[in-house]
Motif scaffolding. Structure first.
Motif, PDB file in Angstrom:
ATOM      1  N   ARG A  17      -4.521  -0.329  13.596  1.00 40.82           N
ATOM      2  CA  ARG A  17      -3.419   0.369  14.246  1.00 40.82           C
ATOM      3  C   ARG A  17      -3.183  -0.145  15.662  1.00 40.82           C
ATOM      4  O   ARG A  17      -2.048  -0.297  16.101  1.00 40.82           O
ATOM      5  N   LEU A  20      -1.182  -3.396  15.533  1.00 40.74           N
ATOM      6  CA  LEU A  20       0.196  -3.150  15.134  1.00 40.74           C
ATOM      7  C   LEU A  20       0.993  -2.554  16.292  1.00 40.74           C
ATOM      8  O   LEU A  20       2.124  -2.959  16.565  1.00 40.74           O
ATOM      9  N   SER A 191       5.289  -5.187   4.250  1.00 46.64           N
ATOM     10  CA  SER A 191       5.467  -4.407   5.472  1.00 46.64           C
ATOM     11  C   SER A 191       6.733  -3.560   5.385  1.00 46.64           C
ATOM     12  O   SER A 191       7.607  -3.807   4.552  1.00 46.64           O
ATOM     13  N   SER A 192       6.814  -2.560   6.240  1.00 44.94           N
ATOM     14  CA  SER A 192       8.015  -1.722   6.288  1.00 44.94           C
ATOM     15  C   SER A 192       8.243  -1.256   7.715  1.00 44.94           C
ATOM     16  O   SER A 192       7.301  -1.073   8.489  1.00 44.94           O
ATOM     17  N   SER A 194      10.732   1.679   9.593  1.00 41.10           N
ATOM     18  CA  SER A 194      11.726   2.745   9.466  1.00 41.10           C
ATOM     19  C   SER A 194      12.015   3.316  10.844  1.00 41.10           C
ATOM     20  O   SER A 194      11.146   3.354  11.720  1.00 41.10           O
ATOM     21  N   THR A 220       8.587   3.647  13.050  1.00 37.35           N
ATOM     22  CA  THR A 220       7.329   3.655  12.305  1.00 37.35           C
ATOM     23  C   THR A 220       7.220   2.330  11.566  1.00 37.35           C
ATOM     24  O   THR A 220       8.088   1.999  10.754  1.00 37.35           O
ATOM     25  N   ALA A 221       6.192   1.563  11.877  1.00 34.20           N
ATOM     26  CA  ALA A 221       5.985   0.265  11.236  1.00 34.20           C
ATOM     27  C   ALA A 221       4.678   0.286  10.460  1.00 34.20           C
ATOM     28  O   ALA A 221       3.679   0.840  10.918  1.00 34.20           O
ATOM     29  N   SER A 222       4.717  -0.311   9.286  1.00 29.65           N
ATOM     30  CA  SER A 222       3.531  -0.384   8.443  1.00 29.65           C
ATOM     31  C   SER A 222       3.281  -1.837   8.062  1.00 29.65           C
ATOM     32  O   SER A 222       4.132  -2.484   7.470  1.00 29.65           O
ATOM     33  N   TYR A 223       2.105  -2.350   8.458  1.00 34.89           N
ATOM     34  CA  TYR A 223       1.686  -3.692   8.077  1.00 34.89           C
ATOM     35  C   TYR A 223       0.160  -3.714   8.115  1.00 34.89           C
ATOM     36  O   TYR A 223      -0.448  -3.923   9.141  1.00 34.89           O
ATOM     37  N   GLN A 225      -1.691  -1.516   8.516  1.00 34.24           N
ATOM     38  CA  GLN A 225      -1.936  -0.209   9.131  1.00 34.24           C
ATOM     39  C   GLN A 225      -0.570   0.341   9.541  1.00 34.24           C
ATOM     40  O   GLN A 225       0.437  -0.353   9.441  1.00 34.24           O
ATOM     41  N   GLU A 226      -0.554   1.578   9.999  1.00 33.90           N
ATOM     42  CA  GLU A 226       0.707   2.180  10.415  1.00 33.90           C
ATOM     43  C   GLU A 226       0.670   2.519  11.894  1.00 33.90           C
ATOM     44  O   GLU A 226      -0.364   2.935  12.431  1.00 33.90           O
ATOM     45  N   GLN A 228       3.377   3.895  15.431  1.00 27.50           N
ATOM     46  CA  GLN A 228       4.655   4.441  15.873  1.00 27.50           C
ATOM     47  C   GLN A 228       4.885   4.106  17.338  1.00 27.50           C
ATOM     48  O   GLN A 228       3.942   3.986  18.127  1.00 27.50           O
TER      49      GLN A 228
END
Length: 288
Positions: A17, A20, A191-192, A194, A220-223, A225-226, A228
Motif C-alpha cells: 500500500r 502504491l 489494475s483499476s 476509480s 482509489t487505485a488497485s495494483y 494493493q489498494e 486512496q
C-alpha cells in the motif's frame, strides 16, 4: 538462476500500500510541478507581477461574485492565475473528517448521453454545469489511465489556444502513474482506478459563457494493493456550441489536494459535492 528468481519474487512482494500511495502522490505532484506551477510562474513573469504577488498573501477559496458581463482576457487570466491555498502533500491522504457541516454545492446530473470521445455530456449553461462537465472529462481519462484516451478526450473537449494534449495536467498525471508503475502507455489489466467526485468550487466567472471551476476527487487505485488519495483539478471552461469546453489560455493555478471533508478542505474553499437529482432525466417530480 535460482538466486535471480528468488530476488525477483522478493521484489514482487515489496509491492504494498505504501508504494502504491507513493505512485499516486507522484502522479499528482509531477503534474502540479510540471504544469500547474510552471504555468503560473510563466504567467507571473509575462505579467510582470511577480513581486506584487509574493507580497500578497490572499488566496482564492471560491468566487464571491458572479460576473454577468464579460470583462475580457485580462480579467480571465487574473481569475485563473490567482493562487489557491498551499497545502502539504500529506493533505491528500485519507484523514479524519470534521464534524462541522461543510458548505454544499449542487451539481447537475447531466443527461447521461455520451458526447465526443464518449464523455458524458448534457450539462446546463451554468458554472455548476461546467463543474459537472469537467468531472466527466476527468473521469473518462483517469479511469482509463491511457495516454491515447487522454489525447482523444483533450482534443475533443479543448478549444484552440491552450496547451497541447501532451502538456495537459491530466495527461501528465496519467503519464506519471504509468511511468511509476512501469505499465507502458496503458494501465495493466490487473489494475483499476476509480474516482468519486467529492467536492468542487467555482473559482470565478466572466460573463455567462466563461468560468474557472475546480473539482476534488477521491481516487482509489488497485495494483497488487489498494490505496486512496485526493486529486484536485481546476480548469478554465467556456460555453460554446451548446456545451462546456476547456477554454484557451494558461492552465489555472494548482488546486489544493485535500482529503474531502477535512477542516483543511473547508479552509481551501471546497464545497461538498451534492448531485442535483432534479436535473436527472429519469427524475420524476415528487420522488425523494
Amino acid at each position: 538462476m535460482r538466486r535471480a528468481a528468488t530476488k525477483k519474487a522478493e521484489g514482487a512482494m515489496e509491492w504494498g500500500r505504501r508504494r502504491l500511495l507513493g505512485i499516486l502522490v507522484a502522479a499528482v505532484v509531477v503534474a502540479a510541478l510540471l504544469l500547474g506551477g510552471l504555468a503560473y510562474a510563466v504567467y507571473l513573469a509575462v505579467a510582470g507581477i511577480g513581486e506584487e504577488a509574493s507580497a500578497n498573501t490572499d488566496v482564492a477559496t471560491g468566487e464571491t461574485d458572479r460576473s454577468t458581463v464579460a470583462q475580457g482576457a485580462v480579467h480571465r487570466d487574473e481569475v485563473a492565475a490567482e493562487p489557491m491555498l498551499a497545502v502539504p502533500e500529506s493533505a491528500a491522504f485519507p484523514a479524519e473528517t470534521t464534524s462541522a457541516k461543510a458548505p454544499v454545492i449542487k451539481i447537475p446530473a447531466g443527461t447521461g448521453v455520451n458526447g465526443p470521445a464518449f464523455v458524458m455530456t448534457g450539462f446546463p449553461h451554468t458554472p455548476e454545469g461546467a463543474i459537472g462537465q469537467l468531472a466527466q472529462i476527468d473521469l473518462a481519462v483517469l479511469q482509463s489511465m491511457s495516454l491515447t484516451t487522454a489525447a482523444e478526450v483533450y482534443n475533443a473537449w479543448a478549444l484552440p489556444g491552450g496547451v497541447r494534449a501532451e502538456e495537459w495536467w491530466i495527461t501528465a498525471s496519467v503519464q506519471a502513474f504509468l511511468t511509476s508503475t512501469g505499465m507502458g502507455e496503458v494501465k495493466d489489466p490487473s489494475s483499476s482506478v476509480s474516482l468519486e467526485p467529492a467536492a468542487a468550487l467555482v473559482k470565478g466567472t466572466d460573463g455567462p459563457d466563461w468560468t474557472t471551476v475546480c473539482v476534488l476527487m477521491k481516487v482509489t487505485a488497485s495494483y497488487k494493493q489498494e490505496g486512496q488519495i485526493a486529486f484536485a483539478h481546476c480548469e478554465r471552461m467556456q460555453w460554446i456550441g451548446g456545451r462546456w469546453m476547456v477554454a484557451p489560455g494558461a492552465p489555472p493555478a494548482p488546486a489544493p489536494a485535500t482529503w474531502p471533508g477535512t477542516q483543511l478542505a473547508t479552509e481551501a474553499g471546497w464545497r461538498t459535492w451534492s448531485t442535483d437529482d432534479t436535473t436527472d432525466p429519469d427524475h420524476i417530480e415528487g420522488d425523494h
